[in-house]
Design a protein around this motif. Structure first.
Motif, PDB file in Angstrom:
ATOM      1  N   VAL A  82       0.859  -1.192   0.000  1.00  0.00           N
ATOM      2  CA  VAL A  82       0.000   0.000   0.000  1.00  0.00           C
ATOM      3  C   VAL A  82       0.887   1.231   0.000  1.00  0.00           C
ATOM      4  N   VAL A  83       0.984   1.909  -1.162  1.00  0.00           N
ATOM      5  CA  VAL A  83       1.778   3.130  -1.292  1.00  0.00           C
ATOM      6  C   VAL A  83       0.887   4.206  -1.910  1.00  0.00           C
ATOM      7  N   ASP A  84       0.844   5.384  -1.292  1.00  0.00           N
ATOM      8  CA  ASP A  84       0.028   6.499  -1.772  1.00  0.00           C
ATOM      9  C   ASP A  84       0.911   7.706  -2.058  1.00  0.00           C
ATOM     10  N   MET A  85       0.515   8.503  -3.051  1.00  0.00           N
ATOM     11  CA  MET A  85       1.224   9.740  -3.402  1.00  0.00           C
ATOM     12  C   MET A  85       0.326  10.937  -3.129  1.00  0.00           C
ATOM     13  N   TYR A  86       0.897  11.961  -2.513  1.00  0.00           N
ATOM     14  CA  TYR A  86       0.146  13.178  -2.186  1.00  0.00           C
ATOM     15  C   TYR A  86       0.014  14.057  -3.430  1.00  0.00           C
ATOM     16  N   ILE A  87      -1.216  14.505  -3.704  1.00  0.00           N
ATOM     17  CA  ILE A  87      -1.455  15.352  -4.883  1.00  0.00           C
ATOM     18  C   ILE A  87      -2.043  16.704  -4.503  1.00  0.00           C
ATOM     19  N   GLY A  88      -2.030  17.036  -3.202  1.00  0.00           N
ATOM     20  CA  GLY A  88      -2.528  18.330  -2.742  1.00  0.00           C
ATOM     21  C   GLY A  88      -3.932  18.254  -2.175  1.00  0.00           C
ATOM     22  N   ASN A  89      -4.290  19.306  -1.439  1.00  0.00           N
ATOM     23  CA  ASN A  89      -5.632  19.413  -0.843  1.00  0.00           C
ATOM     24  C   ASN A  89      -5.963  18.209   0.036  1.00  0.00           C
ATOM     25  N   ASP A  90      -4.961  17.759   0.817  1.00  0.00           N
ATOM     26  CA  ASP A  90      -5.134  16.627   1.737  1.00  0.00           C
ATOM     27  C   ASP A  90      -5.591  15.356   1.023  1.00  0.00           C
ATOM     28  N   THR A  91      -5.189  15.185  -0.230  1.00  0.00           N
ATOM     29  CA  THR A  91      -5.636  14.052  -1.040  1.00  0.00           C
ATOM     30  C   THR A  91      -4.452  13.197  -1.473  1.00  0.00           C
ATOM     31  N   PHE A  92      -4.605  11.874  -1.341  1.00  0.00           N
ATOM     32  CA  PHE A  92      -3.611  10.910  -1.802  1.00  0.00           C
ATOM     33  C   PHE A  92      -4.223  10.031  -2.887  1.00  0.00           C
ATOM     34  N   ILE A  93      -3.376   9.526  -3.789  1.00  0.00           N
ATOM     35  CA  ILE A  93      -3.806   8.528  -4.763  1.00  0.00           C
ATOM     36  C   ILE A  93      -2.858   7.331  -4.683  1.00  0.00           C
ATOM     37  N   GLY A  94      -3.357   6.159  -5.014  1.00  0.00           N
ATOM     38  CA  GLY A  94      -2.539   4.955  -4.964  1.00  0.00           C
ATOM     39  C   GLY A  94      -1.541   4.895  -6.107  1.00  0.00           C
ATOM     40  N   VAL A  95      -0.311   4.512  -5.807  1.00  0.00           N
ATOM     41  CA  VAL A  95       0.742   4.343  -6.813  1.00  0.00           C
ATOM     42  C   VAL A  95       1.448   3.015  -6.539  1.00  0.00           C
ATOM     43  N   ASN A  96       2.441   2.722  -7.360  1.00  0.00           N
ATOM     44  CA  ASN A  96       3.171   1.474  -7.215  1.00  0.00           C
ATOM     45  C   ASN A  96       4.665   1.744  -7.321  1.00  0.00           C
ATOM     46  N   ILE A  97       5.456   0.922  -6.621  1.00  0.00           N
ATOM     47  CA  ILE A  97       6.910   0.991  -6.737  1.00  0.00           C
ATOM     48  C   ILE A  97       7.359  -0.143  -7.646  1.00  0.00           C
ATOM     49  N   SER A  98       8.190   0.168  -8.639  1.00  0.00           N
ATOM     50  CA  SER A  98       8.619  -0.816  -9.630  1.00  0.00           C
ATOM     51  C   SER A  98       9.438  -1.933  -9.000  1.00  0.00           C
ATOM     52  N   ASP A  99       9.428  -3.081  -9.699  1.00  0.00           N
ATOM     53  CA  ASP A  99      10.292  -4.187  -9.290  1.00  0.00           C
ATOM     54  C   ASP A  99      11.748  -3.739  -9.341  1.00  0.00           C
TER      55      ASP A  99
END
Length: 354
Positions: free
Chosen positions: A310-327
């Motif tokens: 579970v990894v999330d990236m901050y995009i502003g306005n107290d909002t995160f979106i899910g992202v992935n870390i590469s192999d």
């Protein structure tokens, strides 16, 4: 592990605190009873039942981890809405032990959505960087009622009052606790017979540590880069602001080749009819994240972002979106200071389809 004995049964069972991805055992060493079963409850709801027949040696073994994992899986409501009063990544479980559907006893444990490695000792005292311009929390296992002291910069420790009772994992919000802090802050959780160190040896023992838990925060006013949040192997929310380098776009053709003759073509519109179009394309955006000259403790902390599901990236306005870390492979050196890097995969690009 704890023990329970009466005239009809002798057993060992799980500790006061358990990790969902480690064994959560009940080992019945001797019993005169038949048709033994266990029922597992979380939040008053029965989530599973296991039944075992007595072996020739009289021993019966239950492992409740698989049942409990399914009940505290971090759905979106958990990942993106952190409850400041207590983390949903730690749930109170009760286990009813029965023989022929008659209750023998009920056992209780707090289960953390995480795991310990064999031979690992994990202490809850920690030092974190608080990036003050971004959302940030820090948590610790506290039990239901403990005393908490706080301090910041050159101030002395003082009592911290809360409006709500603390949960089994309490999530602290430094922005609310230390609005005037400039350089550093600290949260001291006073030892009140709480388990604050977890030691996974061959007998699955979690033990108490006589020292208080101290959460130290070094304050950073840094901006820019990419700010990530992830859940580490011990069920803790982690945050870090990474520097960025190169950005890459990986483009692949997908689908079939489409001829314009499948549609109406007018020769006099200056469009050559011999062309073929690809039905769609997939675009994967990747960017390299890094931090220079980190010590070994920080390197281990940052390595958690690679193994976290579970990894999330901050995009502003107290909002995160899910992202992935590469192999990939992380190489840890013997030097005290070293660079850390990993590759972030952005969410899927939305493209037109023919």
């Amino acid at each position: 592990m704890r023990e329970y004995n009466n005239d009809n049964i002798q057993l060992k069972y799980f500790n006061e605190v358990s990790f969902a991805f480690n064994p959560i055992p009940i080992i019945i060493e001797n019993t005169s009873l038949d048709n033994i079963s266990v029922e597992v409850y979380i939040g008053g709801n029965k989530i599973g039942i296991l039944k075992r027949e007595k072996s020739k040696e009289g021993q019966i073994y239950f492992d409740l981890s698989s049942i409990i994992q399914s009940a505290i899986y971090p759905e979106h409501s958990i990942m993106y809405n952190i409850d400041i009063q207590g983390s949903k990544l730690c749930r109170a479980a009760s286990v009813r032990l029965l023989s022929n559907d008659s209750l023998i006893n009920t056992f209780y444990t707090d289960v953390i959505w995480g795991a310990l490695q064999i031979g690992e000792t994990f202490k809850q005292s920690k030092t974190r960087t608080w990036f003050k311009n971004y959302p940030f929390t820090v948590g610790a296992y506290t039990g239901q009622s403990v005393s908490v002291l706080t301090r910041y910069d050159n101030e002395k420790y003082s009592d911290y009052e809360r409006d709500t009772e603390m949960g089994t994992i309490t999530i602290f919000n430094p922005s609310e606790m230390f609005p005037a802090a400039v350089n550093k802050a600290a949260i001291k959780i006073m030892n009140s017979d709480n388990i604050n160190a977890f030691d996974y040896t061959f007998d699955d023992t979690f033990r108490a540590d006589p020292n208080n838990v101290i959460l130290k925060l070094n304050i950073s006013e840094k901006k820019g880069g990419i700010y990530l949040r992830w859940i580490d192997i011990h069920g803790d929310y982690c945050y870090y602001l990474f520097c960025t380098t190169s950005e890459n776009l990986e483009v692949k053709n997908e689908g079939s080749e489409i001829s314009p003759f499948f549609d109406s073509i007018e020769i006099d519109n200056n469009y050559h009819p011999g062309n073929l179009s690809i039905q769609t394309k997939t675009v994967q955006k990747k960017i390299t994240l890094y931090e220079r000259f980190v010590d070994k403790e920080t390197f281990d902390f940052l390595s958690g972002v690679i193994s976290s599901p579970v990894v999330d990236m901050y995009i502003g306005n107290d909002t995160f979106i899910g992202v992935n870390i590469s192999d990939g492979t992380v190489n840890k050196k013997d030097s005290h200071l070293q660079d850390f890097s990993c590759t972030l995969e952005y969410p899927q690009n939305y493209n037109q389809v023919l």
